[in-house]
Design a protein around this motif. Structure first.
Motif, PDB file in Angstrom:
ATOM      1  N   ALA A 165       0.846  -1.189   0.000  1.00 54.23           N
ATOM      2  CA  ALA A 165       0.000   0.000   0.000  1.00 54.23           C
ATOM      3  C   ALA A 165       0.884   1.242   0.000  1.00 54.23           C
ATOM      4  CB  ALA A 165      -0.926   0.013   1.213  1.00 54.23           C
ATOM      5  N   PRO A 166       0.450   2.310  -0.704  1.00 48.05           N
ATOM      6  CA  PRO A 166       1.287   3.514  -0.787  1.00 48.05           C
ATOM      7  C   PRO A 166       1.273   4.360   0.473  1.00 48.05           C
ATOM      8  CG  PRO A 166      -0.763   3.850  -1.974  1.00 48.05           C
ATOM      9  CD  PRO A 166      -0.759   2.409  -1.529  1.00 48.05           C
ATOM     10  N   TRP A 167       0.237   4.206   1.281  1.00 46.59           N
ATOM     11  CA  TRP A 167       0.154   4.993   2.508  1.00 46.59           C
ATOM     12  C   TRP A 167      -0.703   4.272   3.543  1.00 46.59           C
ATOM     13  CZ3 TRP A 167      -1.278   7.779  -2.138  1.00 46.59           C
ATOM     14  CH2 TRP A 167      -2.605   7.553  -2.527  1.00 46.59           C
ATOM     15  N   ASP A 168      -0.684   4.815   4.723  1.00 46.42           N
ATOM     16  CA  ASP A 168      -1.456   4.258   5.828  1.00 46.42           C
ATOM     17  C   ASP A 168      -2.945   4.378   5.525  1.00 46.42           C
ATOM     18  OD1 ASP A 168      -1.643   3.034   8.225  1.00 46.42           O
ATOM     19  OD2 ASP A 168      -0.917   4.703   9.435  1.00 46.42           O
ATOM     20  N   TYR A 169      -3.709   3.371   5.902  1.00 46.95           N
ATOM     21  CA  TYR A 169      -5.162   3.359   5.715  1.00 46.95           C
ATOM     22  C   TYR A 169      -5.567   3.493   4.242  1.00 46.95           C
ATOM     23  CZ  TYR A 169      -4.972   4.308  10.729  1.00 46.95           C
ATOM     24  OH  TYR A 169      -4.703   4.244  12.064  1.00 46.95           O
ATOM     25  N   ALA A 170      -4.732   3.011   3.342  1.00 46.28           N
ATOM     26  CA  ALA A 170      -5.064   3.089   1.923  1.00 46.28           C
ATOM     27  C   ALA A 170      -6.298   2.261   1.610  1.00 46.28           C
ATOM     28  CB  ALA A 170      -3.889   2.605   1.079  1.00 46.28           C
ATOM     29  N   HIS A 171      -7.121   2.744   0.686  1.00 48.24           N
ATOM     30  CA  HIS A 171      -8.282   1.974   0.239  1.00 48.24           C
ATOM     31  C   HIS A 171      -7.800   0.758  -0.552  1.00 48.24           C
ATOM     32  CE1 HIS A 171     -11.991   0.970  -1.963  1.00 48.24           C
ATOM     33  NE2 HIS A 171     -12.603   1.544  -0.954  1.00 48.24           N
ATOM     34  N   ASP A 172      -8.625  -0.288  -0.554  1.00 46.88           N
ATOM     35  CA  ASP A 172      -8.250  -1.512  -1.257  1.00 46.88           C
ATOM     36  C   ASP A 172      -7.884  -1.256  -2.716  1.00 46.88           C
ATOM     37  OD1 ASP A 172      -8.665  -2.912   1.036  1.00 46.88           O
ATOM     38  OD2 ASP A 172     -10.536  -3.860   0.416  1.00 46.88           O
ATOM     39  N   SER A 173      -8.550  -0.291  -3.349  1.00 51.80           N
ATOM     40  CA  SER A 173      -8.292  -0.018  -4.764  1.00 51.80           C
ATOM     41  C   SER A 173      -6.899   0.553  -5.000  1.00 51.80           C
ATOM     42  CB  SER A 173      -9.340   0.958  -5.312  1.00 51.80           C
ATOM     43  OG  SER A 173      -9.250   2.218  -4.671  1.00 51.80           O
ATOM     44  N   LYS A 174      -6.258   1.058  -3.942  1.00 54.19           N
ATOM     45  CA  LYS A 174      -4.917   1.617  -4.067  1.00 54.19           C
ATOM     46  C   LYS A 174      -3.835   0.599  -3.728  1.00 54.19           C
ATOM     47  CE  LYS A 174      -6.270   5.799  -5.079  1.00 54.19           C
ATOM     48  NZ  LYS A 174      -5.981   6.404  -6.410  1.00 54.19           N
ATOM     49  N   MET A 175      -4.229  -0.557  -3.209  1.00 53.22           N
ATOM     50  CA  MET A 175      -3.262  -1.586  -2.858  1.00 53.22           C
ATOM     51  C   MET A 175      -2.941  -2.451  -4.070  1.00 53.22           C
ATOM     52  SD  MET A 175      -4.544  -2.844   0.905  1.00 53.22           S
ATOM     53  CE  MET A 175      -4.933  -1.666   2.196  1.00 53.22           C
ATOM     54  N   VAL A 176      -1.749  -3.037  -4.049  1.00 47.23           N
ATOM     55  CA  VAL A 176      -1.308  -3.921  -5.134  1.00 47.23           C
ATOM     56  C   VAL A 176      -0.938  -5.268  -4.523  1.00 47.23           C
ATOM     57  CG1 VAL A 176       0.404  -4.296  -6.935  1.00 47.23           C
ATOM     58  CG2 VAL A 176      -0.461  -1.986  -6.512  1.00 47.23           C
ATOM     59  N   ASP A 177      -1.654  -6.322  -4.933  1.00 44.74           N
ATOM     60  CA  ASP A 177      -1.352  -7.661  -4.422  1.00 44.74           C
ATOM     61  C   ASP A 177       0.040  -8.086  -4.890  1.00 44.74           C
ATOM     62  OD1 ASP A 177      -3.801  -7.927  -3.164  1.00 44.74           O
ATOM     63  OD2 ASP A 177      -4.765  -8.863  -4.883  1.00 44.74           O
ATOM     64  N   VAL A 178       0.821  -8.629  -3.966  1.00 43.02           N
ATOM     65  CA  VAL A 178       2.166  -9.097  -4.319  1.00 43.02           C
ATOM     66  C   VAL A 178       2.303 -10.607  -4.137  1.00 43.02           C
ATOM     67  CG1 VAL A 178       3.302  -6.899  -3.910  1.00 43.02           C
ATOM     68  CG2 VAL A 178       2.975  -8.468  -1.988  1.00 43.02           C
ATOM     69  N   ARG A 179       1.349 -11.217  -3.510  1.00 46.60           N
ATOM     70  CA  ARG A 179       1.302 -12.662  -3.381  1.00 46.60           C
ATOM     71  C   ARG A 179      -0.157 -13.102  -3.415  1.00 46.60           C
ATOM     72  NH1 ARG A 179       5.859 -12.412  -4.465  1.00 46.60           N
ATOM     73  NH2 ARG A 179       7.698 -13.333  -3.448  1.00 46.60           N
ATOM     74  N   ASP A 180      -0.377 -14.345  -3.816  1.00 39.82           N
ATOM     75  CA  ASP A 180      -1.729 -14.889  -3.907  1.00 39.82           C
ATOM     76  C   ASP A 180      -1.839 -16.089  -2.972  1.00 39.82           C
ATOM     77  OD1 ASP A 180      -4.304 -15.431  -4.654  1.00 39.82           O
ATOM     78  OD2 ASP A 180      -3.762 -16.466  -6.515  1.00 39.82           O
TER      79      ASP A 180
END
Length: 221
Positions: A165-180
């Motif tokens: 996540a780019p920042w604290d409390y980021a919305h899910d749409s701003k996160m990038v999955d790095v593992r599945d």
């Protein structure tokens, strides 16, 4: 009182006892229709960071002082039988507190539907979107540009995610999955996967399994 000390300076609107040598509290709250006695793990955030150990139903005549007095009696009885060293929140996973290599724990939430864990990259930027700190321009998600590593596990299904996540409390749409993580793996496996990702991404040594963490090989057999 068996390791519990009354806190007359507590900021909560409640009668509160704390454990000076442990991050735990006991509180008597005055709700509209009941007076619950709750044991709380102070390391954890979210509405589920507490366990109700007794509840006094509101009396019909509305005398709240009697209800609160009865609840305090229940709290004292529970504390006398339960020193801080013997109480643990059943939903708290101790493995969360051993952060992945290169990271430090910032938030551990227990909510009704999910566990949410935020780790922050050591030395990385700290901030929130409103402060204009953190990646927001479509930059590639790396531990440097997205300094928060977020592990989630949904209670009930056991499904989980590991993301940057780019920042604290980021919305899910701003996160990038790095593992599945595999389906129904739960929080312990997701934490182990996050540790493996952090070790590979940062180049830091992966310590032996943290207390309470699961072995991926054993889990998959």
């Amino acid at each position: 009182m068996n390791g519990w000390v009354y806190d007359d300076e507590a900021s909560w609107n409640a009668h509160v006892w704390t454990a000076p040598d442990a991050p735990q509290s006991v509180a008597v709250f005055d709700h509209h229709d009941e007076v619950p006695v709750q044991a709380i793990d102070d390391r954890v955030q979210g509405f589920e960071n507490r366990v109700t150990v007794a509840t006094i139903e509101a009396t019909a005549d509305g005398d709240r002082s009697l209800d609160i007095a009865r609840a305090i009696e229940e709290a004292v009885e529970w504390m006398e039988a339960t020193p801080p060293s013997t109480w643990t929140h059943p939903a708290v996973d101790e493995a969360v507190f051993d952060a992945p290599p290169g990271y430090e724990l910032t938030h551990y939430y227990l909510e009704s539907r999910e566990f949410i864990v935020y780790y922050h990259r050591k030395g990385g930027l700290e901030g929130r979107q409103l402060a204009g700190i953190g990646a927001s321009d479509g930059s590639e998600a790396t531990p440097e540009t997205y300094p928060y590593l977020v592990v989630k596990a949904w209670r009930g299904s056991g499904n989980a995610s590991v993301a940057l996540a780019p920042w604290d409390y980021a919305h899910d749409s701003k996160m990038v999955d790095v593992r599945d993580p595999p389906e129904e793996c739960g929080l312990e496996i997701a934490l182990t996967i996050a540790r493996d990702y952090a070790a590979a991404a940062t180049g830091e040594d992966l310590d032996p399994l943290a207390v309470g963490q699961a072995d991926l090989t054993a889990w998959s057999q």
